[in-house]
Design an enzyme around this catalytic site. Structure first.
Site, PDB file in Angstrom:
ATOM      1  N   LYS A  73       0.809  -1.235   0.000  1.00 48.49           N
ATOM      2  CA  LYS A  73       0.000   0.000   0.000  1.00 48.49           C
ATOM      3  C   LYS A  73       0.839   1.280   0.000  1.00 48.49           C
ATOM      4  CE  LYS A  73      -4.373  -1.687   1.812  1.00 48.49           C
ATOM      5  NZ  LYS A  73      -5.423  -1.584   2.807  1.00 48.49           N
ATOM      6  N   ASP A 110     -10.215   3.131   1.502  1.00 51.21           N
ATOM      7  CA  ASP A 110     -10.468   2.504   2.817  1.00 51.21           C
ATOM      8  C   ASP A 110     -11.002   3.532   3.810  1.00 51.21           C
ATOM      9  OD1 ASP A 110      -9.669  -0.111   2.284  1.00 51.21           O
ATOM     10  OD2 ASP A 110      -7.588   0.233   2.868  1.00 51.21           O
ATOM     11  N   GLY A 134      -5.026  -1.147  17.173  1.00 50.85           N
ATOM     12  CA  GLY A 134      -4.149  -1.396  16.031  1.00 50.85           C
ATOM     13  C   GLY A 134      -3.567  -0.100  15.510  1.00 50.85           C
ATOM     14  N   GLY A 136      -1.679  -0.287  12.257  1.00 50.94           N
ATOM     15  CA  GLY A 136      -1.151  -0.658  10.937  1.00 50.94           C
ATOM     16  C   GLY A 136      -1.750   0.224   9.847  1.00 50.94           C
ATOM     17  N   ARG A 159      -0.207  -3.279  20.097  1.00 52.17           N
ATOM     18  CA  ARG A 159       0.759  -4.205  20.717  1.00 52.17           C
ATOM     19  C   ARG A 159       2.149  -3.594  20.703  1.00 52.17           C
ATOM     20  NH1 ARG A 159       1.744  -9.765  17.571  1.00 52.17           N
ATOM     21  NH2 ARG A 159       2.207  -8.252  15.916  1.00 52.17           N
ATOM     22  N   THR A 160       2.579  -3.071  19.549  1.00 56.32           N
ATOM     23  CA  THR A 160       3.877  -2.399  19.455  1.00 56.32           C
ATOM     24  C   THR A 160       3.625  -0.913  19.699  1.00 56.32           C
ATOM     25  OG1 THR A 160       4.399  -4.010  17.738  1.00 56.32           O
ATOM     26  CG2 THR A 160       5.910  -2.137  17.966  1.00 56.32           C
TER      27      THR A 160
HETATM   28  P1  NAP Z   1      -1.279  -4.359   9.178  1.00 54.31           P
HETATM   29  O1  NAP Z   1      -0.808  -3.070   8.606  1.00 54.31           O
HETATM   30  O2  NAP Z   1      -0.446  -5.577   9.043  1.00 54.31           O
HETATM   31  O3  NAP Z   1      -1.591  -4.115  10.749  1.00 54.31           O
HETATM   32  C1  NAP Z   1      -1.973  -5.189  11.580  1.00 54.31           C
HETATM   33  C2  NAP Z   1      -2.305  -4.663  12.984  1.00 54.31           C
HETATM   34  O4  NAP Z   1      -2.730  -5.788  13.766  1.00 54.31           O
HETATM   35  C3  NAP Z   1      -1.122  -4.038  13.709  1.00 54.31           C
HETATM   36  O5  NAP Z   1      -1.589  -3.013  14.548  1.00 54.31           O
HETATM   37  C4  NAP Z   1      -0.587  -5.214  14.525  1.00 54.31           C
HETATM   38  O6  NAP Z   1       0.113  -4.829  15.691  1.00 54.31           O
HETATM   39  C5  NAP Z   1      -1.889  -5.887  14.918  1.00 54.31           C
HETATM   40  N1  NAP Z   1      -1.682  -7.297  15.257  1.00 54.31           N
HETATM   41  C6  NAP Z   1      -1.406  -8.314  14.393  1.00 54.31           C
HETATM   42  N2  NAP Z   1      -1.280  -9.473  15.082  1.00 54.31           N
HETATM   43  C7  NAP Z   1      -1.444  -9.166  16.397  1.00 54.31           C
HETATM   44  C8  NAP Z   1      -1.410  -9.918  17.594  1.00 54.31           C
HETATM   45  N3  NAP Z   1      -1.172 -11.255  17.595  1.00 54.31           N
HETATM   46  N4  NAP Z   1      -1.633  -9.288  18.765  1.00 54.31           N
HETATM   47  C9  NAP Z   1      -1.886  -7.951  18.778  1.00 54.31           C
HETATM   48  N5  NAP Z   1      -1.925  -7.175  17.693  1.00 54.31           N
HETATM   49  C10 NAP Z   1      -1.701  -7.783  16.501  1.00 54.31           C
HETATM   50  O7  NAP Z   1      -2.715  -4.753   8.565  1.00 54.31           O
HETATM   51  P2  NAP Z   1      -3.896  -3.768   8.060  1.00 54.31           P
HETATM   52  O8  NAP Z   1      -3.773  -3.531   6.615  1.00 54.31           O
HETATM   53  O9  NAP Z   1      -3.970  -2.611   8.980  1.00 54.31           O
HETATM   54  O10 NAP Z   1      -5.169  -4.736   8.250  1.00 54.31           O
HETATM   55  C11 NAP Z   1      -5.605  -5.099   9.538  1.00 54.31           C
HETATM   56  C12 NAP Z   1      -6.931  -5.849   9.479  1.00 54.31           C
HETATM   57  O11 NAP Z   1      -7.918  -5.036   8.850  1.00 54.31           O
HETATM   58  C13 NAP Z   1      -6.897  -7.146   8.671  1.00 54.31           C
HETATM   59  O12 NAP Z   1      -7.688  -8.083   9.364  1.00 54.31           O
HETATM   60  C14 NAP Z   1      -7.557  -6.780   7.350  1.00 54.31           C
HETATM   61  O13 NAP Z   1      -8.193  -7.884   6.726  1.00 54.31           O
HETATM   62  C15 NAP Z   1      -8.590  -5.766   7.829  1.00 54.31           C
HETATM   63  N6  NAP Z   1      -9.005  -4.818   6.777  1.00 54.31           N
HETATM   64  C16 NAP Z   1     -10.339  -4.735   6.495  1.00 54.31           C
HETATM   65  C17 NAP Z   1     -10.788  -3.854   5.535  1.00 54.31           C
HETATM   66  C18 NAP Z   1     -12.251  -3.772   5.210  1.00 54.31           C
HETATM   67  O14 NAP Z   1     -12.586  -3.193   4.166  1.00 54.31           O
HETATM   68  N7  NAP Z   1     -13.130  -4.307   6.026  1.00 54.31           N
HETATM   69  C19 NAP Z   1      -9.876  -3.009   4.860  1.00 54.31           C
HETATM   70  C20 NAP Z   1      -8.501  -3.093   5.209  1.00 54.31           C
HETATM   71  C21 NAP Z   1      -8.085  -4.006   6.182  1.00 54.31           C
HETATM   72  P3  NAP Z   1       1.715  -4.580  15.662  1.00 54.31           P
HETATM   73  O15 NAP Z   1       1.909  -3.193  15.117  1.00 54.31           O
HETATM   74  O16 NAP Z   1       2.116  -4.728  17.073  1.00 54.31           O
HETATM   75  O17 NAP Z   1       2.296  -5.632  14.756  1.00 54.31           O
END
Ligand code: NAP
Length: 291
Positions: A73, A110, A134, A136, A159-160
């Site tokens: 992204k 998004d 979160g 991310g 978490r971080t």
């Molecule tokens: P990302 O950039 O990889 O961020 C992931 C986040 O989850 C980070 O804050 C990470 O914390 C946290 N995390 C992951 N594993 C964890 C654990 N075991 N314990 C605690 N925290 C944890 O991913 P993203 O793009 O933001 O996407 C995140 C979620 O949103 C996904 O499930 C994705 O499918 C969903 N999403 C949905 C839509 C929609 O249209 N509905 C759109 C985009 C994304 P750390 O920083 O500590 O690693």
């Protein structure tokens, strides 16, 4: 039909790595069928070594638009000649349109889709305190949207912690009068934040299929009258949302956000009003098979 002529209809694609079972082809193709658009949307898993050659060949390919997911992204921006205003602020794109001249324009649908999901569920953000779980890519887009929609305060729990702090600093720079705080994702910090906040948005992947027994919050912290928006869409009802519903809170799944961000992509690529109900129906039917 030979392979090459079939390929000619593949005008749109989602790229990411690993791509897993992306719902984007299903949602977009349901819409294309309903609108009688003779294009196909395909999934293109791209490993890191394939990414650069792919992006360089994109302007001269048959593709007219891309949806972008983890981990590209931000990296895609290096190849775009133009960035929509929300991308300039957020620093990440989930959508690219390929112009007739091969120029690539980056958008982020998004952020607006999350705002729309909350608005259409009757959630007013103005002056509300929101706890975002979160830090991310999705959290980043959503935090900007919350502040664009005049949320009163945003607490980012991650978490971080350093990642939450860096997002919080970026938001404070972009919105000079914003009340933004970073906290660790643990019970004590969340209990304190939830004393005054009524809205929770989960952007962590905790609770996502197949880890459906995970939950980012101790469910004992949920109270009636809250709004809990979990952007995870598989399962439709996560453990967090089930607990919120059982406590008498409003529980909003990520499916509407997913459909709205796709509909906005089609407006960008094709200038069409996508058939949202049909896209939602196709998505929910597919997700019901998985559960
Ligand atoms: P990302 O950039 O990889 O961020 C992931 C986040 O989850 C980070 O804050 C990470 O914390 C946290 N995390 C992951 N594993 C964890 C654990 N075991 N314990 C605690 N925290 C944890 O991913 P993203 O793009 O933001 O996407 C995140 C979620 O949103 C996904 O499930 C994705 O499918 C969903 N999403 C949905 C839509 C929609 O249209 N509905 C759109 C985009 C994304 P750390 O920083 O500590 O690693």
């Amino acid at each position: 039909m030979d392979d090459k002529s079939k390929r000619g209809k593949d005008r749109y694609a989602v790229i990411g790595w690993p791509l897993g079972h992306s719902m984007s082809p299903l949602i977009h193709n349901a819409s294309f069928d309903a609108l009688e658009i003779n294009d196909r949307f395909i999934a293109l898993p791209l490993s890191p070594s394939e990414f650069e050659p792919f992006m360089e060949s994109l302007p001269s390919s048959n593709l007219r638009g891309l949806a972008i997911t983890i981990p590209y992204k931000t990296e895609v921006l290096n190849y775009c000649s133009e960035r929509a205003s929300e991308v300039k602020a957020i620093g990440a794109a989930n959508t690219i349109s390929v112009g007739e001249d091969g120029g690539l324009v980056a958008y982020n649908t998004d952020a607006g889709a999350a705002g729309r999901a909350l608005k259409e569920a009757g959630v007013e953000l103005r002056d509300e305190k929101v706890v975002v779980l979160g830090a991310g890519g999705a959290a980043r887009a959503i935090c900007f949207q919350l502040l664009w929609q005049k949320a009163g305060a945003v607490t980012i729990a991650n978490r971080t912690l350093s990642r939450a702090e860096s997002l919080s600093e970026g938001l404070q720079q972009a919105f000079s009068d914003a009340d933004v705080t970073a906290i660790p994702l643990n019970n004590d910090a969340l209990a304190e934040a939830l004393e005054t906040a009524r809205i929770i948005v989960n952007t962590t992947s905790l609770g996502m299929y197949p880890y459906v027994d995970e939950c980012p919050v101790d469910t004992g912290l949920l109270k009636s009258g809250m709004v809990v928006f979990d952007i995870i869409y598989n399962p439709v009802e996560t453990k967090l949302l089930r607990a919120a519903r059982e406590k008498g809170s409003k529980a909003l799944p990520g499916t509407d956000m997913l459909v709205y961000q796709a509909a906005e992509q089609e407006r960008i690529w094709l200038g069409v009003d996508a058939p949202i109900n049909m896209m939602r129906k196709a998505l929910l039917k597919e997700l019901s098979k998985a559960s």
